[in-house]
Write a protein that holds these residues in place. Structure first.
Motif, PDB file in Angstrom:
ATOM      1  N   ILE A  64      -6.002   1.735  -3.939  1.00  0.00           N
ATOM      2  CA  ILE A  64      -5.350   1.953  -2.643  1.00  0.00           C
ATOM      3  C   ILE A  64      -6.365   1.810  -1.518  1.00  0.00           C
ATOM      4  O   ILE A  64      -6.105   1.141  -0.512  1.00  0.00           O
TER       5      ILE A  64
ATOM      6  N   LYS B 219      -6.217   4.461  -9.413  1.00  0.00           N
ATOM      7  CA  LYS B 219      -5.161   4.134  -8.455  1.00  0.00           C
ATOM      8  C   LYS B 219      -5.635   4.381  -7.027  1.00  0.00           C
ATOM      9  O   LYS B 219      -5.394   3.563  -6.139  1.00  0.00           O
ATOM     10  N   LEU B 220      -6.312   5.490  -6.806  1.00  0.00           N
ATOM     11  CA  LEU B 220      -6.807   5.806  -5.467  1.00  0.00           C
ATOM     12  C   LEU B 220      -7.846   4.785  -5.007  1.00  0.00           C
ATOM     13  O   LEU B 220      -7.852   4.381  -3.845  1.00  0.00           O
TER      14      LEU B 220
ATOM     15  N   ILE C  73       0.840  -1.208   0.000  1.00  0.00           N
ATOM     16  CA  ILE C  73       0.000   0.000   0.000  1.00  0.00           C
ATOM     17  C   ILE C  73       0.869   1.250   0.000  1.00  0.00           C
ATOM     18  O   ILE C  73       0.605   2.194  -0.745  1.00  0.00           O
ATOM     19  N   GLU C  74       1.912   1.259   0.798  1.00  0.00           N
ATOM     20  CA  GLU C  74       2.815   2.417   0.831  1.00  0.00           C
ATOM     21  C   GLU C  74       3.476   2.619  -0.526  1.00  0.00           C
ATOM     22  O   GLU C  74       3.637   3.750  -0.976  1.00  0.00           O
TER      23      GLU C  74
ATOM     24  N   GLN D  67      -6.392  -0.922   1.411  1.00  0.00           N
ATOM     25  CA  GLN D  67      -6.400  -0.491   2.816  1.00  0.00           C
ATOM     26  C   GLN D  67      -7.542  -1.175   3.576  1.00  0.00           C
ATOM     27  O   GLN D  67      -7.362  -1.591   4.720  1.00  0.00           O
TER      28      GLN D  67
ATOM     29  N   MET E  83       2.205   1.768  -3.382  1.00  0.00           N
ATOM     30  CA  MET E  83       1.169   2.284  -4.273  1.00  0.00           C
ATOM     31  C   MET E  83       0.965   3.786  -4.037  1.00  0.00           C
ATOM     32  O   MET E  83       0.805   4.547  -4.978  1.00  0.00           O
ATOM     33  N   LYS E  84       1.000   4.190  -2.776  1.00  0.00           N
ATOM     34  CA  LYS E  84       0.800   5.610  -2.437  1.00  0.00           C
ATOM     35  C   LYS E  84       1.934   6.473  -2.966  1.00  0.00           C
ATOM     36  O   LYS E  84       1.717   7.595  -3.406  1.00  0.00           O
ATOM     37  N   SER E  85       3.142   5.927  -2.910  1.00  0.00           N
ATOM     38  CA  SER E  85       4.292   6.732  -3.332  1.00  0.00           C
ATOM     39  C   SER E  85       4.431   6.780  -4.848  1.00  0.00           C
ATOM     40  O   SER E  85       5.253   7.520  -5.363  1.00  0.00           O
TER      41      SER E  85
END
Length: 135
Positions: free
Chosen positions: A54, A50-51, A24-25, A58, A27-29
């Motif tokens: 995520i 993408k959001l 997840i991290e 989560q 994907m966020k970055s």
């Protein structure tokens, strides 16, 4: 399922949670290469896709965490319900604190037969439970 395998599931579940959190991290970055969403094709909803992925990941992580906390709590109660205090301490340090057998036995000034006895006690007490409940 034998006692050792049953107890090792605590650490395996913990590792899977850590891996999911790292995913997840990533994907966020934005450093993720491919996690099930379409590659950026320049379409404006690409970021939205993408959001959404995520958030979905989560949500899955939150469910995994809830299940892990319950499982770990159940295992701790089971460990401390065996008749030997030393046996309980050995099992806790080995399967909840994730110490090696050598570290546990050294810390508690115990021998390998104490470890084997603790495993036997746990297995005898929870044999039916371990076979009825698949994790």
């Amino acid at each position: 399922m034998d006692a050792v395998r049953f107890l090792e599931l605590v650490q395996e579940k913990d590792i899977k949670i850590q891996e999911k959190a790292e995913k997840i991290e990533s994907m966020k970055s934005g450093s993720s290469v491919y996690y099930g969403f379409k590659p950026d094709t320049g379409i404006t909803n690409s970021m939205e896709d993408k959001l959404i992925k995520i958030v979905e990941q989560q949500d899955k992580l939150n469910i995994m965490l809830q299940e892990f906390v319950q499982y770990r709590s159940d295992v701790i109660k089971m460990i401390y319900s065996i008749d030997s205090f030393l046996g309980s301490e050995i099992l806790y340090k080995r399967f909840i604190d994730y110490l090696s057998i050598t570290e546990v036995l050294s810390d508690l000034k115990a021998n390998y037969s104490s470890y084997e006895a603790a495993i036997r006690q746990f297995e005898e007490k929870y044999k039916i439970y371990m076979h009825q409940n698949r994790y």
